[in-house]
Design an enzyme around this catalytic site. Structure first.
Site, PDB file in Angstrom:
ATOM      1  N   LYS A  20     -12.703 -18.945  55.630  1.00  0.00           N
ATOM      2  CA  LYS A  20     -13.455 -19.663  54.739  1.00  0.00           C
ATOM      3  C   LYS A  20     -14.361 -19.018  53.609  1.00  0.00           C
ATOM      4  O   LYS A  20     -15.150 -17.985  54.256  1.00  0.00           O
ATOM      5  CB  LYS A  20     -14.452 -20.659  55.579  1.00  0.00           C
ATOM      6  CG  LYS A  20     -15.242 -21.731  54.788  1.00  0.00           C
ATOM      7  CD  LYS A  20     -16.239 -22.592  55.657  1.00  0.00           C
ATOM      8  CE  LYS A  20     -17.061 -23.230  54.720  1.00  0.00           C
ATOM      9  NZ  LYS A  20     -17.709 -24.224  55.771  1.00  0.00           N
TER      10      LYS A  20
ATOM     11  N   LYS B  18      -9.984 -22.250  53.571  1.00  0.00           N
ATOM     12  CA  LYS B  18     -10.830 -22.943  52.737  1.00  0.00           C
ATOM     13  C   LYS B  18     -11.535 -22.251  51.987  1.00  0.00           C
ATOM     14  O   LYS B  18     -12.070 -21.064  52.210  1.00  0.00           O
ATOM     15  CB  LYS B  18     -11.748 -24.056  53.664  1.00  0.00           C
ATOM     16  CG  LYS B  18     -12.977 -24.601  53.120  1.00  0.00           C
ATOM     17  CD  LYS B  18     -13.641 -25.416  53.847  1.00  0.00           C
ATOM     18  CE  LYS B  18     -14.613 -26.395  53.203  1.00  0.00           C
ATOM     19  NZ  LYS B  18     -15.576 -27.168  54.045  1.00  0.00           N
TER      20      LYS B  18
END
Length: 328
Positions: A197, A249
């Site tokens: 992420k 992400k």
């Protein structure tokens, strides 16, 4: 041999031929709908930077979940927005808190017809907006945060979540959560690790969606956009710690990372098409600059082509409806 023996255009001449020879296809079952519920609302509240997305009430969230089931959507990822916040995010641990109630309500509404996922993170619940508790010097205390994540994960599993999504990028979070779930008797609750992420400029609309209190940034714990190999280390560590699935992400600016992770991972790989990606396409379409439906379909297909088995997208339900039309 070359032209005219080889004419690749032959396989593009009709829609039927293009369908027959397509290398990748989208399915509603691969899609996950992120959804927000805000405590104290009497009607759904539109999110201005994400046209078409709302902060839900309990009733509207249950309707959205039931609609997703009807269209064959694979899952729903729940985020809670509490009425009150504090330094340790205690509302995230409360069995009667907004997120844990929402998990239970959606589970009661749809049962096992939809994979119910929930966000294991403190950013929505803290008055400082960080994903963990703060040390005396103002930095995020990794190990103190892990203890809270363990409690939070068990509370969400108790509420009925099928899959937990630790998104805070604390070192060791998957191992701590897995151990806590095992000790609490939740051996069958899966963990979707937000393994790679990145600190991204494209999270802006999400911050409106969860009424974020963040001042500053999260660069000391979310990944640096310049780094590629580091993502594979993060994935390997999460797999060693017991992750059942891993995720990248954002998606759009990190398709190379997604492809790397998909090539490495022995478990399902997800990608999150985040709020800024959604907002850009919606804004361009609203101005007449792009074809909205084609842009949505192309953007999600690109994520699938890069290697995602699971795609979190705010268009999940709408896209599932289009896919159902195409196959009817």
């Amino acid at each position: 041999m070359s032209f005219p023996q080889h004419r690749p255009r032959r396989l593009r001449t009709t829609p039927a031929l293009r369908r027959l020879t397509a290398e990748h296809r989208l399915s509603p079952a691969e899609l996950v709908l992120p959804a927000f519920i805000r405590e104290g609302l009497t009607s759904p509240h539109p999110i201005s930077s994400m046209p078409g997305v709302v902060q839900h009430t309990t009733d509207s969230l249950k309707r959205a979940a039931a609609e997703a089931v009807g269209l064959g959507v694979g899952g729903i990822m729940l985020f809670g927005v509490p009425a009150h916040r504090d330094a340790t995010g205690s509302a995230g641990l409360d069995p009667d808190g907004v997120l844990n109630r929402a998990i239970a309500d959606v589970r009661a509404e749809v049962g096992d017809g939809l994979v119910i996922m929930s966000d294991v993170c403190l950013d929505e619940f803290t008055d400082h907006g960080h994903c963990g508790v703060l040390a005396a010097d103002g930095t995020v205390d990794n190990d103190a945060t892990l203890a809270i994540y363990a409690e939070m994960a068990v509370a969400q599993a108790d509420a009925g979540a099928h899959v937990l999504g630790p998104s805070g990028m604390m070192d060791g979070q998957v191992a701590v959560i897995r151990q806590a779930l095992e000790e609490a008797g939740h051996q069958e609750t899966a963990v979707l690790a937000y393994a790679a992420k990145y600190a991204s400029a494209f999270y802006g609309p999400f911050r409106e969606a969860v009424d974020s209190q963040l001042k500053g940034d999260r660069r000391t714990y979310q990944m640096d956009a310049a780094n590629r190999r580091e993502a594979l280390l993060e994935v390997e560590l999460d797999l060693e710690e017991g992750a059942d699935m891993v995720m990248v992400k954002p998606a759009m600016s990190y398709l190379d990372i997604l492809a790397d992770v998909a090539a490495l991972s022995p478990v399902p790989v997800g990608a999150y098409q985040i709020s800024g990606e959604y907002a850009m396409i919606e804004a361009a379409a609203a101005n007449g600059w792009i074809d909205r439906r084609r842009a949505i379909e192309e953007s999600v297909l690109g994520i699938k082509r890069a290697g995602a088995n699971i795609i979190l997208t705010y268009w999940a339900t709408e896209l599932a409806g289009w896919l159902k039309e195409q196959h009817s």
